[in-house]
Design a protein around this motif. Structure first.
Motif, mmCIF file in Angstrom:
data_model
loop_
_atom_site.group_PDB
_atom_site.id
_atom_site.type_symbol
_atom_site.label_atom_id
_atom_site.label_comp_id
_atom_site.label_asym_id
_atom_site.label_seq_id
_atom_site.Cartn_x
_atom_site.Cartn_y
_atom_site.Cartn_z
ATOM 1 N N SER A 52 60.693 40.674 63.616
ATOM 2 C CA SER A 52 59.991 40.598 64.901
ATOM 3 C C SER A 52 60.513 41.578 65.950
ATOM 4 O O SER A 52 59.973 41.642 67.048
ATOM 5 N N CYS A 53 61.537 42.350 65.622
ATOM 6 C CA CYS A 53 62.097 43.311 66.578
ATOM 7 C C CYS A 53 61.320 44.628 66.527
ATOM 8 O O CYS A 53 60.822 45.020 65.470
ATOM 9 N N CYS A 54 61.250 45.290 67.658
ATOM 10 C CA CYS A 54 60.648 46.623 67.696
ATOM 11 C C CYS A 54 61.694 47.641 67.269
ATOM 12 O O CYS A 54 62.870 47.470 67.525
ATOM 13 N N GLY A 55 61.280 48.686 66.636
ATOM 14 C CA GLY A 55 62.215 49.739 66.255
ATOM 15 C C GLY A 55 62.857 49.483 64.909
ATOM 16 O O GLY A 55 62.262 48.900 64.015
#
Length: 93
Positions: A52-55
């Protein structure tokens, strides 16, 4: 241990996170989050991409004598989290 937002500016005095009175949030400065568990292996086993994290964030996965694997992250369903585990026992200083 949860953050304490019952201050005039609604910042937790331990970790500085801004919230609102009555909010239940695990404090990142609580002993359960900052002190490793006695059941956790000293080094990480592997890293796993955060779903669920960006990047390009990878989460550290540690060995656990009780559950096989564990992490301090809230992002990996099905994996025990040290800071919310009922079997957590902090390493003595």
């Amino acid at each position: 241990m949860n953050c304490d937002f019952d201050t005039a500016d609604h910042h937790c005095p331990r970790c500085g996170f801004r919230g609102r009175p009555g909010l239940q949030k695990q404090c990142k400065k609580s002993p359960e989050f900052t002190t490793p568990c006695v059941h956790r292996s000293p080094g990480e086993l592997r890293r796993q991409w955060c779903p669920s994290c960006c990047g390009h964030t990878q989460i550290k996965i540690f060995g656990c004598e009780l559950f096989g694997e564990c992490s301090n992250s809230e992002q990996l369903p099905g994996l025990k989290r040290c800071f919310s585990c009922k079997d957590y026992v902090g390493v003595a200083p």
